[in-house]
Design an enzyme around this catalytic site. Structure first.
Site, short mmCIF file in Angstrom:
data_model
loop_
_atom_site.label_atom_id
_atom_site.label_comp_id
_atom_site.label_asym_id
_atom_site.label_seq_id
_atom_site.Cartn_x
_atom_site.Cartn_y
_atom_site.Cartn_z
N CYS A 1 0.83 -1.20 0.00
CA CYS A 1 0.00 0.00 0.00
C CYS A 1 0.87 1.26 0.00
O CYS A 1 0.48 2.29 -0.53
CB CYS A 1 -0.97 -0.01 1.18
SG CYS A 1 -0.17 -0.22 2.76
N HIS B 1 -1.26 1.24 7.56
CA HIS B 1 -1.80 1.27 6.21
C HIS B 1 -1.62 2.65 5.59
O HIS B 1 -1.87 3.65 6.24
CB HIS B 1 -3.29 0.90 6.26
CG HIS B 1 -3.90 0.71 4.91
ND1 HIS B 1 -3.29 0.00 3.91
CD2 HIS B 1 -5.07 1.15 4.41
CE1 HIS B 1 -4.06 0.01 2.83
NE2 HIS B 1 -5.14 0.71 3.12
#
Lengths: 876, 483
Positions: free
Chosen positions: B113, B431
């Site tokens: 990510c 994330h």
């Protein structure tokens, strides 16, 4: 030892109590003890006097119900003595006297299951049963039912019991205890006795109790109970109630009897309105209405020809005639920034959604902003433009949406559909055919325009045209049991060359036309069609419509399905279980049969690994069976919650739909919350089903909370075209008919279930079981099956000439008054409106004026008002 | 001769005579006179069927006084429009993207990510895209090593693919080449690729691109990356002890925003970061001494990158720990007071014009407007993105190395166009997500493969202070004036 000490304790207590007694009581006690002694005296005269006095003491005191009457209490220690003495007595009047008293004493003394009260009663002098008070009678009734059961199993004669029953029933009926009387008679299986005892003061409450308890009785007792209620209503000329029971029993002979027993034209008109709301096809003959003109007028009402007019009157009164566009429903301006980027390119799917929204929202209003064009607009017209903003099969739904907009208005509907018949596009033709069917939904016409127009198309080459015509016929003639149609449609089922989808829709249409008829020939035809399917065809989603068509034939017909269910066991295993579940759920739909619900739940508890699909209809079946009454419905909702937690994916997908069916057009907050939660489920099919169901539970309510939820979902799912489509459809459903319509198949205070309405919803739900291939595929027009359940949720009062009459009414939450004493209020939290008014789920209306008398006790739909001859205008 | 009544739409024609000896067509002609519907379009319902033109009345059993129903209109027949509408579903994928209003997402290939969000942020720079398109396969000059070349190509291809598809893209090729070029991104932990620091990825990628793009040989803009992202700093290094003072210039690709107790706002953090102390050997003192380094911006890039220094190496836990402190950042950033005096002078004139224009828009007198238009959130959308309008090179920009063909002036005012956020407690976990402003003005959150539309006010809420996503890298786009 312990016992001894206990006894001594008790004795002490007694002594103590003796000491506590007031002088008056002490005197009474001594008096009674004296009587007991005297009873055992040798002198019959003395005996008699003693018995008389004892009887006197007991009688004067039984009036109080709050505690054990004093004389009984003081006589308790002597019960054994008296009993023993009784046995020694020779047969005489005195013995009977004593038996009477023992019978009363047994009320408190008799050991469980001994039924001594009854025993002595039977041996006693007879006499007025009520003279010993209610409690005595009630106790006796209980013992009778036990005794009855015992004697039944031993096959001992019961005449003496029945005599007593007669007395008790007469007593109960006279003393406002109708439920007790009914209960006793049910126990001794002789309800016919009731008819002799009802009178004009108590028959209403009796019948109310009968009809309500019928819901909880196993078959065939429930039918028996309703039969009695019907008989009583007829006896007291409460024809509308009698008619309702006749409809509940689906007994056309009874319906006919109602018509022939009554000779008042306005009342007959009211019957016709009730028949029309129920949605059955019924032909009046000369016996039922002698005068030709009258008969035509009555038949017109049954044929629903005035429905459109009444609906539009309501719409004008509520001032919602202005057409609404899909954008008015989406209310995208309330969602800032989230809506998708400017619609530069038309999305076929979103246009299709808009078509449906437009159709549902403007249903029956005869005007909209997409399909109908104002007459002054002479250019080619925006309708053509919108129509061609839909792609391929989308055009079918678009053209058919015109039928929805012009719903119930056959005359102008057919005129506006006409031009589409001549279009060169087969999808448009198919839509026009379907549209004609939709316009005629629930409306019958002597000229049978739908049959005339659609009949010739069912054997055309193009499958889409065939489907349009077949589906149109199914919708237009639902419940008509038309022989001509059967002879036209049935051959298609067994035509080897016909494509699967045509066959599937034919099965559905035949199922609809013969809904709940148990017609053997149609059943045979569908069974053969199912047997002819090849292995690969059996796995096609559309094949599942065949068992559904079969199931519809037995909708609500319970045991009648068994022969066919037996046959279905010989089917290919791919479809066998599916067929079994569908038949079971259809046959027991709307019965509330707990055993069947358990059976279906049992099927849902299995874990499948071979990709079977039969659990979907099983879950729907739970809802279909349990939706009959409020209590079972709540339990079903809880059971479904469990399935949601433990069930496999195919069960979870069906659960939202089942919830949608249970609370259709009745947005219960707990169900709304569950569905709202499921609408964000990770499994997109569960989410889709939940979204659709949100639409179903809010259908036609304009419920602001659901509308808000859906609006947020529309932004949440804006990039998922499939889910967005479902959200749009749900939005259309919530604002269906701008809030004037309901999808609830139950009417007349949730008593009657319209078979065609339930059939329509069931078909739609089965279509939603496979969302991807059916609703999101090319058979989205199956959503139009909902039209079968669409009815104005109104109370429209009319005069004897069917002209609207505005009167004040109180509308409030209905209260269950079954078995309550006196004349309790039937609604709570009411507001006063003037008719026509909208009725929400669970609402009940009552007239707020004495000036008129309604001809139907249930104020729903069309109600004829008669002037009250006794009404006097109050002087001011 | 029998008479019937005919119902047509809402009208009822009483007493229409039928000559039973004539075919039904004659009857239809009669109705034509009454209704104006041509016979071929009349549909007359008789006992569940339609009346045929040649039907024989005697077989139909029509009775005296019977009510017939006729359907049909003289309306125009519906014809499909010549040109049907074009549906989104039918469009080729690249055109659907235009309709969609944003580009595709990127699949997560296993803790990638950080890479996806970096790519999405850089992908929003159109100038970078066009520069990459000019970079050709063959154009590899010797100064660039093979892997850098491949990474550049992979970036170009990935950007291309993103623009063309609606469905999420799997950046396999790019990911492989990136690992090849920078093996540290290929670290494994328990058999899976580890989460990496997005800032590192960002910096390395920009470095590689600047290497390869500056050497492409495409003569027009030899240093594209510098023009786009490079910030010229001029620093005064001053030693208090010795009074020595020197000046140095450097070029960096991002400004740092230091986060300390006093810093509540991006501006404060930037100021903080431009002042630093360093210890170096002092020639006059003959030992190392503390020098104070004060930097100012001397040249502005088209895209200003700001990095929040949220991570620091925590020795005790052996990981890059995160500072969760809330640091607000504006949608519109004015860096005038961080600029050097030279640059300020150059900015004066364009800023005045800009202020006047804004004033006009607000209906105020331009002269009364105080400096600094931070409180003003009217977007100059018409002014931005018009980089190639006139040919005359601007003095201000040419010196800073901004492409000479852009006839625009810097104003020192920047608009937020992309935010790379991090959620979690350390740089190597959690994330990363990219929040990118589209050309349409809408914000899209690129959470790996799912792009989600967001509201502008939600973008400023990514400023930290909790466990929600917080800004790690912000990219601002210069608001420029046409010369």
């Amino acid at each position: 030892m312990a016992k001894d000490s206990n006894d001594t304790k008790k004795n002490k207590k007694d002594e103590k109590r003796d000491e506590d007694l007031s002088e008056e009581d002490l005197a009474l006690k001594q008096q009674l003890e004296l009587y007991v002694e005297r009873v055992q005296d040798a002198d019959p005269n003395l005996q008699k006097v003693a018995l008389e006095s004892m009887r006197q003491e007991i009688r004067t005191s039984t009036s109080s119900m709050t505690s054990v009457p004093k004389p009984l209490k003081f006589l308790r220690p002597h019960y054994g003595t008296l009993k023993a003495f009784y046995e020694t007595m020779g047969g005489s009047d005195l013995k009977k006297y004593l038996a009477d008293i023992l019978s009363v004493l047994a009320l408190t003394m008799s050991a469980e299951g001994e039924r001594e009260s009854l025993k002595y009663r039977l041996e006693g002098s007879g006499g007025d049963i009520g003279s010993w008070g209610h409690e005595y009678v009630r106790n006796l009734a209980g013992e009778i039912s036990q005794e009855y059961a015992k004697r039944q199993s031993e096959e001992v004669p019961i005449e003496d019991l029945m005599e007593l029953v007669q007395q008790i029933v007469a007593f109960h009926m006279k003393h406002n205890a109708e439920p007790e009387a009914v209960d006793l008679l049910m126990e001794v299986e002789d309800l016919d006795l009731l008819i002799e005892h009802v009178d004009s003061t108590n028959f209403r409450r009796t019948c109310l109790y009968l009809t309500s308890s019928a819901r909880y009785l196993p078959g065939p007792d429930d039918m028996l109970v309703l039969d009695i209620a019907y008989m009583i209503y007829l006896k007291f000329e409460e024809y509308p109630n009698a008619l309702q029971i006749a409809l509940f029993l689906d007994n056309m002979q009874y319906v006919k009897q109602v018509f022939t027993s009554c000779d008042d034209l306005p009342r007959k008109k009211q019957f016709c309105y009730i028949l029309a709301r129920h949605g059955i096809t019924f032909e009046l003959d000369e016996e039922m209405a002698a005068n030709d003109d009258d008969r035509e007028a009555l038949q017109d009402i049954i044929n629903n020809t005035k429905l459109s007019e009444g609906y539009l009157t309501l719409a004008r009164d509520i001032e919602v005639m202005e057409p609404k566009s899909p954008e008015d429903i989406y209310k995208a301006h309330l969602l800032d920034g989230r809506a998708s980027a400017g619609a530069t390119v038309d999305s076929a799917r979103q246009n299709l959604a808009a078509t449906f929204v437009n159709a549902f929202v403007n249903a029956g209003f005869g005007q909209d902003k997409l399909m109908t064009v104002p007459s002054d607009n002479s250019s080619s017209g925006s309708s053509a433009n919108w129509l061609f903003k839909n792609k391929e099969h989308g055009k079918t739904s678009a053209t058919a949406s015109l039928g929805m907009i012009l719903l119930w208005d056959v005359d102008s509907g057919l005129a506006q559909m006409d031009k589409y018949f001549h279009a060169s596009d087969s999808h448009v033709n198919a839509g026009a055919l379907l549209g004609v069917g939709i316009v005629n939904c629930g409306i019958k016409n002597d000229c049978d325009p739908a049959l005339a127009l659609l009949g010739e198309y069912i054997d055309k080459e193009d499958p889409s045209i065939r489907i349009g015509a077949i589906m149109g016929l199914g919708i237009a003639y639902a419940g008509a049991q038309n022989e001509q149609l059967r002879s036209k449609l049935a051959p298609i089922l067994n035509d080897a060359k016909a494509p699967l989808d045509v066959i599937a829709f034919t099965a559905i249409s035949l199922g609809l036309i013969y809904v709940g008829s148990c017609n053997e020939e149609v059943a045979q035809a569908i069974i053969f069609a199912l047997m002819d399917r090849s292995e690969s065809e059996l796995t096609e989603p559309l094949t599942r419509l065949l068992p559904l068509g079969l199931g519809l034939l037995y909708l609500g017909k319970q045991e009648s399905v068994e022969a066919t269910a037996e046959v279905s066991k010989t089917f290919n295993e791919k479809i066998r279980k599916y067929c079994d579940m569908t038949l079971l759920s259809c046959a027991y739909a709307g019965t509330g049969n707990v055993l069947k619900v358990q059976n279906l739940l049992g099927h849902c508890s299995q874990h499948l690994d071979k990709g079977e699909t039969h659990q979907g209809p099983a879950v729907l079946g739970i809802a279909m069976v349990a939706m009959a009454e409020e209590l079972g419905l709540e339990m079903a909702i809880r059971s479904l919650e469990h399935l949601l937690q433990y069930g496999e994916q195919n069960i979870r997908r069906a659960v939202p739909l089942a919830l949608g069916l249970l609370c259709i057009s009745n947005p219960k907050v707990n169900v709304m919350d569950t569905l709202s939660r499921l609408s964000h489920d990770t499994d997109s099919e569960v989410a889709m089903a939940a979204v659709m169901s949100l639409g179903l539970i809010g259908a036609g309510t304009n419920n602001a909370r659901i509308a808000g939820m859906l609006r947020n979902l529309s932004s949440y799912y804006y990039k998922d075209a499939s889910l967005l489509f479902c959200v749009r459809i749900a939005q259309g459903l919530v604002h269906m008919g701008k809030g004037l319509l309901t999808l609830n198949p139950f009417h007349s205070e949730r008593f009657l279930l319209s078979p065609t309405a339930l059939a329509g919803i069931t078909i739609m739900l089965h279509a939603c079981l496979d969302m991807k291939t059916v609703v999101l595929g090319k058979y989205h027009y199956m959503l139009y099956y909902l039209v079968l359940a669409m009815q104005p949720r109104m109370l429209m009062t009319v005069d004897e000439n069917n002209k609207p009459l505005s009167v004040p009414v109180r509308v409030g939450q209905a209260v269950d008054v079954v078995g309550q004493a006196g004349r309790p209020k039937t609604i709570t939290g009411f507001q006063t409106h003037t008719t026509p008014v909208l009725l929400a789920a669970g609402d009940r209306a009552e007239l707020a004026t004495e000036k008129y008398i309604p001809l139907s006790p249930i104020l729903e739909g069309f109600v004829i008002l008669k002037e009250n001859p006794d009404y006097r205008e109050e002087d001011h | 001769m029998i008479t019937v009544s005919v119902k047509w739409q809402k009208e009822l024609f009483q007493a229409v005579e039928i000559d039973t000896s004539q075919p039904a067509y004659v009857f239809k002609c009669q109705l034509y006179d009454l209704t104006g519907v041509p016979p071929e379009r009349q549909k007359i319902m008789v006992k569940g069927g339609l009346l045929k033109d040649d039907a024989d009345w005697s077989t139909l059993g029509v009775k005296q006084g019977q009510k017939l129903m006729m359907m049909g209109t003289a309306d125009e027949i519906i014809k499909a429009p010549e040109k049907g509408p074009v549906f989104m579903e039918d469009l080729p994928e690249e055109e659907q993207v235009v309709a969609l209003g944003h580009s595709a997402g990127l699949f997560n290939l296993g803790n990638t990510c950080y890479m996806n969000s970096t790519v999405q942020c850089l992908h929003s720079v159109p100038e970078l895209k066009s520069a990459l398109i000019q970079y050709s396969h063959s154009g590899r000059s010797n100064e660039v090593d093979q892997t850098s070349h491949m990474l550049t190509i992979a970036t170009r291809d990935l950007f291309n693919e993103l623009d063309k598809s609606v469905k999420p893209v799997a950046p396999m090729q790019f990911w492989m080449v990136l690992r090849k070029k920078y093996p540290q991104f290929g670290q494994l932990h328990n058999g899976v690729f580890m989460q990496q620091d997005a800032e590192e990825c960002w910096t390395q990628l920009l470095y590689t691109l600047s290497q390869s793009l500056s050497s492409t040989g495409s003569s027009e803009n030899p240093d594209t990356m510098k023009a786009l992202f490079g910030i010229e700093l001029v620093s005064r290094v001053h030693c208090q002890e010795s009074g020595e003072e020197s000046s140095e210039t450097e070029s960096v690709y991002s400004l740092k925003c230091h986060i300390s107790q006093e810093v509540n706002h991006l501006h404060e953090g930037l100021k903080h970061a431009l002042k630093s102390e360093l210890e170096k050997a002092s020639p006059s003192l003959g030992r190392s001494a503390i020098y104070l380094k004060e930097s100012r911006i001397n040249g502005l890039p088209r895209y200003l990158t700001v990095q929040f220094v949220r991570f620091f190496w925590k020795r005790e836990s052996n990981q890059k720990a995160k500072i969760l402190r809330k640091v607000d950042y504006p949608l519109e950033l004015d860096i005038y007071d961080l600029c050097s005096d030279d640059l300020r002078k150059k900015l004066e004139a364009p800023r005045k014009i800009l202020r006047d224009e804004e004033g006009k828009k607000l209906g105020l007198k331009a002269s009364e407007k105080s400096s600094g238009s931070k409180d003003n959130d009217v977007k100059m959308s018409d002014a931005e993105g018009s980089s190639n309008r006139s040919g005359e090179p601007s003095i201000a920009t040419s010196e800073e190395g901004v492409p000479s063909d852009s006839g625009t002036q810097m104003t020192g005012i920047y608009d937020l166009v992309a935010v790379l956020t991090h959620k979690g407690r350390s740089a190597d976990s959690g994330h990363y997500v990219a929040w990118v402003k589209q050309e349409s003005g809408k914000w899209i959150e690129f959470d790996d493969d799912s792009p989600i539309a967001q509201r502008e006010e939600d973008i400023t809420k990514l400023s930290g202070g909790g466990d929600w996503h917080m800004a790690y890298i912000c990219m601002y786009k210069a608001r420029v004036l046409p010369k």
